[in-house]
Design a protein around this motif. Structure first.
Motif, PDB file in Angstrom:
ATOM      1  N   TRP A   1      44.155  50.779  39.033  1.00 24.53           N
ATOM      2  CA  TRP A   1      43.431  50.914  40.045  1.00 24.53           C
ATOM      3  C   TRP A   1      43.883  49.992  41.061  1.00 24.53           C
ATOM      4  CZ3 TRP A   1      38.556  52.780  41.712  1.00 24.53           C
ATOM      5  CH2 TRP A   1      38.008  53.498  40.956  1.00 24.53           C
ATOM      6  N   PHE A   2      44.425  48.772  40.532  1.00 25.78           N
ATOM      7  CA  PHE A   2      44.731  47.700  41.806  1.00 25.78           C
ATOM      8  C   PHE A   2      46.335  47.388  41.912  1.00 25.78           C
ATOM      9  CE2 PHE A   2      40.609  46.710  40.030  1.00 25.78           C
ATOM     10  CZ  PHE A   2      39.760  47.013  41.241  1.00 25.78           C
ATOM     11  N   ARG A   3      47.083  48.551  42.669  1.00 21.35           N
ATOM     12  CA  ARG A   3      48.294  48.447  42.642  1.00 21.35           C
ATOM     13  C   ARG A   3      49.007  47.745  43.591  1.00 21.35           C
ATOM     14  NH1 ARG A   3      49.609  54.810  41.045  1.00 21.35           N
ATOM     15  NH2 ARG A   3      48.339  55.057  39.227  1.00 21.35           N
ATOM     16  N   ASP A   4      48.397  47.488  44.685  1.00 25.33           N
ATOM     17  CA  ASP A   4      49.138  46.704  45.922  1.00 25.33           C
ATOM     18  C   ASP A   4      49.197  45.181  45.666  1.00 25.33           C
ATOM     19  OD1 ASP A   4      49.690  45.402  48.246  1.00 25.33           O
ATOM     20  OD2 ASP A   4      47.859  46.381  49.485  1.00 25.33           O
ATOM     21  N   PRO A   5      50.494  44.652  45.338  1.00 22.69           N
ATOM     22  CA  PRO A   5      50.548  43.491  44.889  1.00 22.69           C
ATOM     23  C   PRO A   5      49.791  42.382  45.985  1.00 22.69           C
ATOM     24  CG  PRO A   5      52.522  44.301  45.937  1.00 22.69           C
ATOM     25  CD  PRO A   5      51.878  45.363  45.770  1.00 22.69           C
TER      26      PRO A   5
END
Length: 837
Positions: A355-359
């Motif tokens: 779901w939360f791929r953006d570093p």
């Protein structure tokens, strides 16, 4: 063998003790006389007893405990579904049986430390003699101790250099040889020696330096392992490679000389390079769980696990001896089973990372508790464990350590406190009480509570609005302005007490804004608190340690579930009934609806910095948090990957219902399908639940003399709906004219108070001529509603010979356009047929 039989045999053999003990004393007396030493050796061997020779210098072995000290070993942590998560390492001690130690390793250590181990009886005369000669010739302090003597020196006696101790060492060494077999002595020695780099025992040394199990080491590696025994610092395999290599090759040559290996094998082994690996930490499947288990065991001063009253005692029981303490013995070897389900944990980890791929974007955490037992099944973080922060790793667990503002997900806790302790207008607070939800709303705290002083300005999410609604409606639609008033009515200190009572452990400040979730809590705490509600008021402490078993299979600890009634059952059922409407029925989290009986609550902290959804089905309670790992950062204009739609989704502003809710939905949907969780409803509401929905009374405020705004505000504050209108009147515009019900009347909350103010416009009667009798009532009613005059009327029949006038209004008194007063009676004349005389 029974230790008592050993004692009997010792006494029977008292006069037959090995004579080598006198050797040490005589060597000291004779000094450098080599021939005297040999003469003594021969004579002493013929005596068969040392009592007359050594006299008082000989100690009695019966005065010493010759049992081998307990060897520490690594404790292991397993999940509830049997997966080894990792090992707890303080001292890397991995004792193994002699049968598991290859002969090549045994031979290497024997060749390095005690070549005549299999032939002497505890004391090697030739080695002692050789060491004595070297000492006399060079002034060195080289020892001649056998493996047996080394064990005695380290585990039974001190290491002081005195004649008395050396003689006693020899006596006890001989006795140890008669007490244990050679294999038993060698097994203990090989498992107890310190090999440097926190490795105790040959198995640990093999893994530490070569990354291999013992069964896979080469001759050269076996000889290398034996080298550090004499001095792990001087013979540091990684740092002093030249010194170690020379000594290793000497050991290999000695192995050949002793007949353990062939010449060809010896030459090949000596040619093999010394190639130790870099130090590798024990690989843990999920380090966060191991860390949490370790902390729970070590840091609880009440010692529920029975491992020791002090931190040091618990630590040694868990980890074994400290790495730096080579004289310490025992500890470790525990099998610790935790409640976490590995498969469920891994799926939660995977889902959060998906779901939360953006570093640069937010991450998340999931905590799930089994309601019936309190077992913690999932404590998942969306970031990998480690200290490489730039790579997105973190050394702490967001599910158990990430304290963040709970936002509106804390409102149910304030609701529980209100239903328990609160009152409004002298009546108990219920879900049927009506509250002013107007936004923004200025609340007079009665004490400094904001930068504005005593005034606290509160806004609802999404902007303005005005009116009243029930506390039930305000809960599932999440009205901040209502819960600010609830906090004031209940008292924030009572909300703190309720929170701690049902599962929150973090320190909380008793500030009014606590009802809006401004205090920091963890996902695991929120899951625990909601689980108490799901259990209809039975608090079942959440726990991680299921059992602890020692190396012998003894159960040291096994968790027992002990429910405690902390909330009224009917009260809890009423809260569940209300929170059911959050994911369905007009609430704030339709995206969290999993299509079965559930309840939950969204939460969005100020400026969209933390968002939550905490929900429950009868079997499990799950808390989902989303935010930035290291700071409260506004979550606006970012993307998430929506697995349901297989698309990247843009988020303009983060809310609990739109970001955390879908994660909850997806995880719980997977959980239900994977574990085949039956679809069962929450228990039926117990008797008395309806009382928590009862609508209480209130007193109608007297709004005479107030402005329209003030009158409306006063009515809302009283929990009543306001019907404020302007009516035609000769009074100046805005002048109060009337209210109904009157001020001071006691009515049911949620009722309507009608208030009339002057419009400043002269009231004129509409022209009703020509209106059909059938339409008269509707027309007149509409006029009353629009004008607010609340006129009444009477009808009089007027005979007429005009067909078109029959059944219609012919005229009124006063006529249309005439000035009238509020509530005046109008006479309406209706045409009827003229029947004549």
């Amino acid at each position: 063998m029974d230790p008592s039989l050993h004692l009997i045999e010792r006494r029977e053999r008292r006069g037959k003790r090995v004579s080598s003990v006198a050797l040490i004393a005589v060597i000291t007396v004779l000094g450098a006389s080599l021939f005297g030493i040999f003469a003594f050796l021969e004579a002493n061997a013929a005596f068969g007893t040392v009592d007359d020779v050594a006299g008082d210098l000989v100690c009695d072995p019966d005065d010493y405990d010759l049992s081998f000290p307990a060897l520490g070993s690594l404790s292991e942590v397993y999940t509830s579904d049997g997966v080894l998560l990792g090992k707890l390492t303080e001292r890397n001690s991995q004792p193994v049986s002699i049968e598991e130690i290859p002969e090549i390793v045994q031979w290497a250590v024997v060749s390095a430390e005690d070549g005549d181990f299999y032939t002497h009886e505890g004391i090697d005369f030739s080695s002692i003699l050789s060491a004595a000669l070297d000492n006399a010739r060079t002034g060195s302090t080289r020892g001649g101790s056998t493996i047996t003597q080394q064990i005695i020196k380290k585990n039974v006696l001190t290491d002081e250099i005195t004649i008395d101790r050396k003689i006693c060492e020899a006596v006890i060494a001989a006795e140890l040889e008669r007490t244990y077999t050679k294999d038993e002595i060698l097994e203990f020695y090989l498992n107890s020696q310190f090999f440097g780099e926190n490795a105790y025992g040959v198995a640990a040394a093999s893994q530490e330096y070569f990354g291999k199990d013992l069964g896979n080491v080469t001759i050269a590696e076996a000889a290398s392992i034996a080298v550090p025994i004499r001095n792990p610092t001087v013979y540091n395999i990684r740092e002093n490679t030249d010194t170690v290599l020379d000594r290793r090759n000497s050991v290999i040559k000695q192995m050949e000389k002793n007949g353990f290996i062939t010449e060809e094998e010896s030459l090949s082994a000596q040619a093999e390079p010394l190639a130790p690996i870099e130090h590798v930490d024990f690989e843990d499947v999920d380090p966060r769980i191991i860390i949490e288990a370790r902390e729970r065991i070590l840091n609880d001063p009440t010692d529920p696990f029975g491992l020791g009253e002090t931190f040091t005692q618990r630590k040694e029981a868990l980890f074994g001896c400290p790495a730096s303490d080579t004289d310490c013995e025992g500890g470790g070897g525990l099998t610790i089973t935790v409640t976490v389900n590995y498969e469920q944990q891994q799926e939660a980890n995977r889902m959060l990372r998906s779901w939360f791929r953006d570093p640069e974007g937010p991450t998340g955490a999931i905590a799930m508790i089994e309601n019936e037992t309190g077992a913690i099944r999932v404590i998942s973080s969306g970031l990998d464990f480690g200290d490489d922060f730039e790579a997105g790793e973190r050394t702490y667990d967001l599910a158990t350590k990430g304290r963040r503002q709970a936002g509106s997900s804390f409102k149910p806790i304030a609701l529980v406190s209100g239903l328990e302790n609160g009152s409004q207008f002298g009546w108990p607070i219920t879900l049927g009480t009506w509250w002013d939800y107007t936004s923004p709303q200025k609340i007079d705290c009665g004490f400094p509570c904001s930068p504005q002083g005593n005034i606290w300005t509160v806004n609802n999410a999404g902007g303005g609005g005005q009116g009243v609604m029930t506390l039930e409606q305000a809960t599932y639609t999440s009205k901040n302005t209502v819960y600010a008033q609830v906090s004031l009515a209940v008292g924030p200190e009572n909300i703190v007490d309720t929170a701690h009572k049902i599962g929150i452990e973090s320190p909380l400040s008793p500030v009014l804004s606590i009802a809006l979730g401004t205090q920091a809590v963890t996902p695991l705490e929120m899951a625990s608190a909601y689980s108490t509600i799901a259990n209809y008021g039975d608090k079942i402490d959440s726990y991680l340690i299921e059992s602890i078993v020692d190396s012998s299979g003894n159960v040291l600890y096994e968790h027992e579930v002990e429910p405690t009634r902390v909330l009224d059952e009917a009260l809890s059922a009423a809260v569940v009934q209300t929170l059911r409407k959050v994911p369905r029925g007009g609430g704030t989290a339709p995206a969290a609806n999993i299509g079965r009986d559930q309840f939950g609550k969204t939460g969005t902290a100020q400026n969209f910095r933390d968002v939550w959804f905490v929900g429950a089905i009868p079997q499990y309670t799950t808390a989902v948090w989303v935010g930035h790992a290291d700071a409260q950062i506004e979550m606006v204009n970012f993307t998430v990957y929506n697995e349901r739609t297989d698309t990247t989704q843009s988020i303009r502003r983060a809310y609990g219902g739109s970001v955390a809710g879908p994660v909850y939905h997806d995880f719980m949907t997977w959980m239900i399908e994977k574990e085949n969780i039956p679809e069962t409803p929450f228990p039926e509401a117990p008797e008395g639940t309806s009382a928590f929905f009862r609508t209480p009374k209130t007193e109608v405020p007297n709004v005479s003399g107030m402005s329209e705004k003030d009158a409306r505000d006063a009515i809302y504050k009283a929990g009543l709906r306001a019907n404020v209108s302007r009516v035609a009147s000769l009074e100046p515009e805005g002048t109060f004219l009337s209210q109904s019900p009157r001020g001071g009347a006691e009515v049911t909350q949620g009722g309507v108070v009608t208030v009339r103010f002057s419009s400043g416009v002269a009231p004129e009667l509409i022209d009703l001529r020509g209106v059909a009798l059938a339409d008269l009532e509707a027309t007149f009613t509409t006029f009353n509603e629009e004008s607010g005059l609340n006129l009444t009327w009477t009808i009089e029949n007027v005979p007429t010979d005009e067909p078109s006038a029959i059944g219609h209004v012919i005229s009124t008194s006063p006529p249309g356009g005439a000035l009238v007063e509020p509530e005046q009676t109008i006479v309406i004349f209706i045409g009827v047929p003229d029947l004549g005389d």
